[in-house]
Design an enzyme around this catalytic site. Structure first.
Site, PDB file in Angstrom:
ATOM      1  CG  LEU A  16       6.354   6.301   6.557  1.00  0.00           C
ATOM      2  CD1 LEU A  16       7.469   6.979   5.763  1.00  0.00           C
ATOM      3  CD2 LEU A  16       6.202   6.972   7.918  1.00  0.00           C
ATOM      4  CG  ASP A  17      -0.760   8.003   6.751  1.00  0.00           C
ATOM      5  OD1 ASP A  17      -1.053   6.827   7.024  1.00  0.00           O
ATOM      6  OD2 ASP A  17      -0.949   8.958   7.525  1.00  0.00           O
ATOM      7  CE  LYS A  18      -1.420   8.115  -3.488  1.00  0.00           C
ATOM      8  NZ  LYS A  18      -2.678   8.107  -4.281  1.00  0.00           N
ATOM      9  NE  ARG A  62      -3.151  12.633   7.936  1.00  0.00           N
ATOM     10  CZ  ARG A  62      -3.664  11.916   6.946  1.00  0.00           C
ATOM     11  NH1 ARG A  62      -3.194  10.704   6.684  1.00  0.00           N
ATOM     12  NH2 ARG A  62      -4.671  12.414   6.235  1.00  0.00           N
TER      13      ARG A  62
END
Length: 300
Positions: free
Chosen positions: A136-138, A236
């Protein structure tokens, strides 16, 4: 590191390439992982290092050292509170908070989920990326599954590639949606000129995102996104492509938006998979984090 596996090549595998042979002798490990071990000298023939394409013959003796690659073994364990949703001897499911980096990398060599996993389960040092099979992105929160054994890691990676792992996200997206649901299909790859961004590009990897509006507000919508694939920044990029970038997205969103938020408003809400050992169908949910709940209340 465990004791090495030692084999003598049987007659029915004589004349095949080394990577083909070890893939048949050790089916619990992925072909890619075995090829990496050959290239790193962890798989030898008659005590000699050889290439992946080296042919072996009946009676040859091979030795396989099951251990992390050198570049995977240099991360330090760090004590960190983890929100563990589920754990058994084979897998671990974590509810990752926003702000936690998953893999060490430039600018983030410590304080990552990988560092925490090495402390939580010291045996994870023997696994690629400490057992992490997806990321998962930060600044994305939510559910993430981690393997605790190499066999579980191999099975989960294969299920990810076969699109058998079910991942559903909740997000806040800018603008007014003119329909209740839809699907975005488009290849995603590195942006041709801005290398820190991903984009819809013809030579990218296929990506499919299904979305539906849960609640429409005046300037944004609460949406659910279901992934068929798992490309970097997929939701996104796809939501931006259809004109609805995520609220707070610092990379793909507008510089000035009608709704502000300190991070991309994206949460991995539901995770479903087939247990890699028992075959049981499992599913978990993680409620929206407090910051996204507060934003929903403010919009209402």
């Amino acid at each position: 590191m465990t004791d090495p596996h030692i084999f003598e090549i049987p007659a029915d595998l004589s004349g095949l390439r080394l990577d083909q042979v070890v893939a048949r002798l050790l089916p619990e490990y992925s072909r890619g992982r075995l090829q990496q071990w050959i290239e790193a000298g962890q798989i030898t023939v008659g005590e000699h290092t050889v290439s992946v394409r080296h042919k072996v013959y009946s009676g040859d003796r091979i030795e396989v050292i099951v251990a992390p690659l050198p570049q995977e073994a240099d991360h330090a364990p760090e004590a960190m509170d983890l929100s563990v949703v589920y754990e058994d001897p084979h897998i671990l499911v974590i509810n990752k908070p926003a702000g936690l980096v998953v893999h060490p990398g430039a600018g983030n060599w410590t304080g990552t989920l990988m560092n925490a996993l090495l402390h939580h389960s010291p045996e994870a040092v023997n696994l690629p990326r400490a057992g992490i099979v997806h990321r998962l992105d930060k600044d994305t929160s939510g559910l993430l599954v981690v393997a605790k054994t190499l066999a579980a890691h191999t099975a989960l990676v294969r299920d990810m590639q076969a699109r058998k792992v079910r991942r559903i996200y909740q997000a806040m997206a800018l603008g007014y949606f003119d329909r209740a649901s839809g699907t975005v299909e488009g290849n995603i790859g590195r942006h041709p000129t801005q290398r820190t961004r991903m984009a819809m590009v013809s030579n990218g990897k296929p990506a499919v995102t299904h979305w539906r509006v849960l609640h429409q507000f005046a300037k944004a919508a609460h949406v659910e996104c279901r992934l068929e694939t798992g490309r970097t920044h997929q939701i996104r990029v796809h939501m931006t492509h259809i004109g609805h970038p995520l609220v707070g997205d610092p990379v793909y969103g507008p510089r000035r938006a009608a709704v502000s938020f300190p991070r991309q408003a994206l949460h991995a809400w539901r995770l479903g998979l087939t247990h890699p050992v028992t075959g049981e169908e499992l599913q978990w949910e993680a409620p929206l984090p407090q910051d996204m709940r507060e934003m929903l209340e403010a919009l209402q």
